[in-house]
Motif scaffolding. Structure first.
Motif, PDB file in Angstrom:
ATOM      1  N   THR C  63      -3.866   3.901   2.454  1.00  0.00           N
ATOM      2  CA  THR C  63      -3.525   2.595   1.897  1.00  0.00           C
ATOM      3  C   THR C  63      -2.096   2.605   1.377  1.00  0.00           C
ATOM      4  O   THR C  63      -1.555   3.660   1.049  1.00  0.00           O
ATOM      5  CB  THR C  63      -4.469   2.213   0.738  1.00  0.00           C
ATOM      6  N   LEU C  64      -1.484   1.445   1.346  1.00  0.00           N
ATOM      7  CA  LEU C  64      -0.172   1.311   0.722  1.00  0.00           C
ATOM      8  C   LEU C  64      -0.295   0.581  -0.612  1.00  0.00           C
ATOM      9  O   LEU C  64       0.697   0.313  -1.275  1.00  0.00           O
ATOM     10  CB  LEU C  64       0.787   0.551   1.646  1.00  0.00           C
ATOM     11  N   GLN C  65      -1.561   0.287  -0.986  1.00  0.00           N
ATOM     12  CA  GLN C  65      -1.822  -0.509  -2.174  1.00  0.00           C
ATOM     13  C   GLN C  65      -1.218   0.130  -3.435  1.00  0.00           C
ATOM     14  O   GLN C  65      -0.718  -0.567  -4.305  1.00  0.00           O
ATOM     15  CB  GLN C  65      -3.345  -0.687  -2.347  1.00  0.00           C
ATOM     16  N   ASN C  66      -1.236   1.494  -3.483  1.00  0.00           N
ATOM     17  CA  ASN C  66      -0.729   2.164  -4.679  1.00  0.00           C
ATOM     18  C   ASN C  66       0.722   1.820  -4.949  1.00  0.00           C
ATOM     19  O   ASN C  66       1.141   1.705  -6.100  1.00  0.00           O
ATOM     20  CB  ASN C  66      -0.874   3.676  -4.521  1.00  0.00           C
ATOM     21  N   PHE C  67       1.494   1.684  -3.870  1.00  0.00           N
ATOM     22  CA  PHE C  67       2.906   1.362  -4.061  1.00  0.00           C
ATOM     23  C   PHE C  67       3.086  -0.095  -4.456  1.00  0.00           C
ATOM     24  O   PHE C  67       4.020  -0.441  -5.165  1.00  0.00           O
ATOM     25  CB  PHE C  67       3.705   1.718  -2.806  1.00  0.00           C
ATOM     26  N   VAL C  68       2.177  -0.932  -3.968  1.00  0.00           N
ATOM     27  CA  VAL C  68       2.192  -2.315  -4.416  1.00  0.00           C
ATOM     28  C   VAL C  68       1.883  -2.358  -5.911  1.00  0.00           C
ATOM     29  O   VAL C  68       2.529  -3.066  -6.687  1.00  0.00           O
ATOM     30  CB  VAL C  68       1.163  -3.153  -3.612  1.00  0.00           C
ATOM     31  N   ASP C  69       0.904  -1.535  -6.319  1.00  0.00           N
ATOM     32  CA  ASP C  69       0.501  -1.523  -7.730  1.00  0.00           C
ATOM     33  C   ASP C  69       1.607  -1.005  -8.648  1.00  0.00           C
ATOM     34  O   ASP C  69       1.622  -1.298  -9.839  1.00  0.00           O
ATOM     35  CB  ASP C  69      -0.753  -0.655  -7.926  1.00  0.00           C
ATOM     36  N   LEU C  70       2.526  -0.196  -8.085  1.00  0.00           N
ATOM     37  CA  LEU C  70       3.643   0.295  -8.892  1.00  0.00           C
ATOM     38  C   LEU C  70       4.476  -0.866  -9.431  1.00  0.00           C
ATOM     39  O   LEU C  70       5.176  -0.730 -10.424  1.00  0.00           O
ATOM     40  CB  LEU C  70       4.555   1.198  -8.067  1.00  0.00           C
TER      41      LEU C  70
END
Lengths: 349, 268, 303
Positions: C63-70
């Motif tokens: 997922t790339l969600q973690n970087f979005v969450d940053l």
């Protein structure tokens, strides 16, 4: 009144006398060398002309202006350092243009001068390079151009060639002389290398332990040294102990053999008189009106153009230089030889 | 010009004074405070209490031991490697140097985070055992020590022309053990000792990694715990810890005497 | 042309008569194998693991969600505060350190000051973490010595809005190890300023100010910037000092990561990894700049 005049200048560093009573009159366009071993005060004297050191006493006059206490950045004298001292953050062109830039010269004048200087030192292609991209010889040529770009009243060179290889040294030496003569710039050149001083200068100042030993044209310094220091520092000199010195008639005894010497110049004679003669004055064999002495060969050194022998004459070991010839038969160690030398080539010290 | 010189020195002294005050005031304040454990009089009571605390000695001994093991491990890693790349693999120098600089890129907190993630689970399970946890701690500290160990040893090797020394020893008939132990290592003594004491100075009071791996078994976390509960003891600990740092740095300077200032660098 | 390879061949043979080149190259690599193994295990593997983890959700899927969450304001805020405190202490510590190093190198202070300064810098740059925080609390804390003294002469720091447990208080504390590090790293660079450069500049007509502006400072710039980057990294990764001083009250990235390790306060393991990965990226960028700056100044100052 001469162009640059250094009168009665002395410099004392914390009780140690570095330069003592230095006097020199330099004409416009003259090339003067300060020659001497390290620590003789030649660099200190130069730095007083540049303004990096202030004399303890005496004064420096340049073009009728007393510059003794003037700060270095107002003197308009160019200096070339032993270690080049190029600014590492600037290109060759920026280095050369620096002096004009701080003088707020217009950009086109700076550019013109930089181009002219680059042409003078044949480094047109390297204008945009940084110092670390150049060889030592090239860096020193840039340093020379940088010093000349401000059209200095005097050019000062502090052992500019001693960090370079032998071959480049000779090359650059001729280059310096060529540029100096072309621009007609008054120059003081500090060196410990007698060959440099002899080959470049109009006049040489030989210095030792803070004092001036002798001032004169190169041939005068070499052929007519006035002190023992000058005689032995410039060129090779044999000093042979002699007895029964007769100053009136110019004769003495060398190892029991009668020798005539040059007594045209008045000289002091020490209690241990010695005969002074340069190695290249000797020849082998008998010769009519010349001094003739017997000796034995102890060392033979083949140096290329010159063959250097060490010949024992009584208690003295004498250096004898012969020009090499292709088919010359070299003497061998242990040979008894007869050497001769003219009376006018030797003198008593 | 003379006047300009005098003004220059004035500002030099001024900034020096600012720096010295900055350095000294917190220490003076802490020292005075540490003497006030007993009401109304100055005393060394706080120090006595610390020195009577069994936990102090336990955690200190633990961290000291970890420090020594770390020094050993990093020496074994760094010395032969630095020697070998100077001798045989000079083209690898850049890469090895790059690796040793990694602690500057990876902060301690990130390093310990990664180590826990890798080694607490399968297949290593290091954090489940006493030996495993301590080994991980030593490994982490060895990583932290890499920059100064390597730089120190490499500079030491650079000063002695390893290649010629090795070849000279070989031509005189020496074997590898003789070359290493009688020719190379003795010449590295100063470099090794500097690196070792710098490592010790960092490891003993280290908090970040120790607190996540071993908790209050180590000296750093112990100091932190004292700080939360006992203020006077905390300041005496601060002074003790400062004296320790001073002692290590003093020793390094002693070894480096006659040489340049030595290469010191900190990572916090 | 053809004689050249031949020549080389003869040379290799003469240099290493006892082993074939291929074999000896293989053996040479063996010499650095333990070090490389260690580096892979304890540097590369943990970094890669965090890197991989930051691309995974809680079930292990990509997922790339973690970087979005940053991009969450509180996390961006933490990055911003951390970067700001690193910048401020690098600049402040850098300035003070430079002035002190200047004083002992070209500023005309006596030699003994220099050796004393180098000892003290070695100590102070290594004095950090828990004890440093205590020292500042007893000095500038609410009842600290300086605070009380200043109150006595009529200046109430805390009334005027100062707090040791704030951004500026923490900066002041960090600077305690920052400026000595500047002294240690910039002194050699100042020593590298050669007397001849100053003399050459003067000789060409430059005033002392022109010398500093056009020659000395440009020469020193790479070293100064490079050292400031070191200082930046020094503050950027600091955890122990901040934690002991503020008890985790201040919102730094390192504090956030610390809490995440202790108990998944973000409620998202992957986000924690991304957070850590972000720190490494910032530091990697900084160190790359440092590397190029250092290479430039080394090139200038060599010989």
């Amino acid at each position: 009144m001469s162009y640059l005049s250094i009168s009665n200048v002395s410099k004392v560093f914390g009780g140690v006398v570095a330069v003592e009573d230095f006097n020199l009159e330099v004409e416009k366009g003259e090339f003067i060398s300060f020659l001497g071993p390290s620590g003789c005060g030649k660099t200190t004297t130069l730095r007083m002309v540049a303004g990096f050191e202030l004399p303890t006493s005496g004064e420096v006059l340049l073009d009728d202006e007393n510059i003794t206490y003037k700060s270095p950045n107002e003197r308009n004298v160019g200096m070339v350092f032993q270690s080049y001292a190029l600014f590492p953050n600037m290109t060759v062109a920026q280095n050369i243009g620096f002096g004009l830039q701080v003088r707020k010269a217009p950009a086109d004048e700076i550019k013109r001068t930089v181009d002219e200087m680059l042409g003078l030192i044949h480094l047109e292609k390297h204008a945009e390079k940084y110092p670390y991209q150049l060889s030592g010889g090239q860096q020193q040529r840039v340093a020379l151009a940088r010093a000349l770009a401000i059209h200095p009243r005097v050019l000062l060179l502090d052992e500019p060639l001693s960090a370079l290889d032998a071959k480049i040294r000779v090359e650059l030496r001729q280059e310096i002389r060529r540029i100096q003569q072309k621009m007609g710039i008054t120059t003081i050149y500090v060196t410990h290398d007698q060959e440099e001083a002899l080959s470049l200068s109009d006049r040489i100042v030989v210095m030792s332990q803070g004092r001036m030993e002798q001032v004169g044209a190169p041939s005068e310094i070499y052929n007519h040294p006035t002190t023992e220091f000058v005689a032995s520092f410039v060129g090779q000199l044999n000093l042979l102990p002699v007895r029964e010195v007769d100053l009136q008639n110019g004769t003495c005894k060398l190892n029991g053999q009668l020798v005539r010497f040059d007594h045209s110049e008045p000289r002091q004679i020490s209690d241990k008189p010695r005969l002074a003669i340069r190695p290249e004055e000797f020849q082998f064999g008998q010769a009519g009106d010349r001094n003739v002495v017997l000796g034995r060969v102890e060392v033979v050194m083949f140096l290329g153009a010159v063959v250097r022998l060490r010949v024992r004459i009584g208690e003295a070991l004498v250096s004898v230089d012969l020009f090499n010839e292709r088919n010359m038969a070299l003497p061998r160690v242990g040979d008894d030889v007869t050497v001769n030398f003219p009376a006018h080539a030797c003198w008593i010290m | 010009m003379v006047e300009a010189m005098r003004r220059n020195t004035f500002w030099s002294w001024f900034w020096m004074a600012v720096g010295v005050l900055y350095f000294i005031l917190p220490l003076v304040a802490t020292f005075i405070f540490s003497l006030r454990a007993k009401k109304g009089v100055l005393s060394f009571l706080a120090y006595e209490r610390i020195f009577q605390d069994a936990n102090f000695w336990e955690t200190f001994t633990f961290s000291l031991t970890v420090g020594f093991v770390t020094i050993l491990v990093s020496l074994v890693l760094v010395v032969p490697t630095a020697y070998w790349i100077r001798l045989r693999l000079p083209h690898l120098r850049g890469m090895i140097e790059f690796v040793t600089m990694m602690p500057f890129v990876i902060p301690a907190i990130v390093l310990v985070f990664g180590l826990i993630r890798v080694f607490s689970g399968a297949p290593f399970f290091l954090t489940n055992t006493f030996v495993g946890t301590n080994a991980l701690l030593v490994a982490a500290y060895a990583v932290l020590a890499l920059p100064y160990m390597f730089r120190s040893v490499d500079a030491g090797l650079g000063a002695i022309d390893v290649r010629s020394l090795t070849e000279a020893a070989q031509s005189l008939g020496a074997g590898w053990p003789t070359i290493l132990f009688r020719v190379i290592f003795p010449n590295l003594r100063v470099a090794i000792l500097s690196g070792a004491f710098l490592t010790l100075a960092t490891v003993i009071g280290e908090f970040t990694i120790a607190s996540f791996l071993v908790g209050i078994k180590a000296f750093g976390p112990y100091m932190s715990l004292i700080g939360q509960n006992k203020t006077y003891e905390a300041s005496s600990l601060t002074i003790i810890s400062f004296l320790l740092t001073w002692a290590f740095m003093g020793l390094i300077q002693l070894f480096n005497r006659g040489k340049s200032d030595g290469t010191l660098a900190g990572a916090h | 042309m053809s004689s050249k390879p031949n020549l080389q061949h003869v040379n290799t043979k003469r240099d290493a008569p006892q082993a074939r080149p291929a074999l000896s190259a293989w053996r040479d690599w063996l010499g650095v194998a333990p070090f490389l193994l260690f580096a892979v295990l304890f540097i590369l593997l943990p970094s890669l693991s965090l890197f991989a983890g930051s691309f995974q959700d809680s079930k292990g899927n990509f997922t790339l969600q973690n970087f979005v969450d940053l991009m969450d304001p509180s996390i961006l805020g933490a990055y911003w505060v951390t970067i700001r405190i690193s910048l401020v202490t690098a600049l402040g510590g850098g300035l003070l350190g430079f002035m002190m190093a200047y004083g002992v190198t070209v500023g005309g202070l006596p030699r003994w000051v220099r050796s004393a300064l180098s000892t003290f810098s070695g100590v102070a740059s290594n004095f950090a973490g828990v004890p440093l925080a205590f020292a500042f609390i007893t000095t500038l804390g609410r009842t600290g010595m300086i605070t009380v003294l200043l109150k006595y002469i009529g200046l109430d720091l805390y009334d005027k809005g100062f707090s040791l447990y704030s951004f500026w208080g923490l900066s002041l504390t960090y600077m305690y190890f920052q400026f000595p590090l500047m002294v240690l790293t910039i002194t050699p660079a100042l020593d590298g300023l050669r007397r001849e450069w100053r003399e050459a500049a003067e000789n060409l007509g430059a005033t002392p100010a022109e010398y500093w502006l056009k020659v000395a400072l440009p020469i020193l710039t790479p070293s100064i910037l490079g050292t400031m980057i070191l200082l930046f990294g020094n503050a950027f990764g600091a955890y122990a000092t901040a934690l002991s001083l503020t008890g985790g009250f201040i919102n730094l990235i390192t504090i956030l990561i610390g809490s995440q390790i202790k108990g998944d306060v973000l409620h998202n393991v992957g986000l924690g990894y991304a957070l850590a990965f972000g720190m490494v990226v910032v530091m990697a960028v900084m160190m790359t700049i440092y590397y190029f700056l250092r290479r430039r100044s080394e090139r200038w100052l060599k010989q």
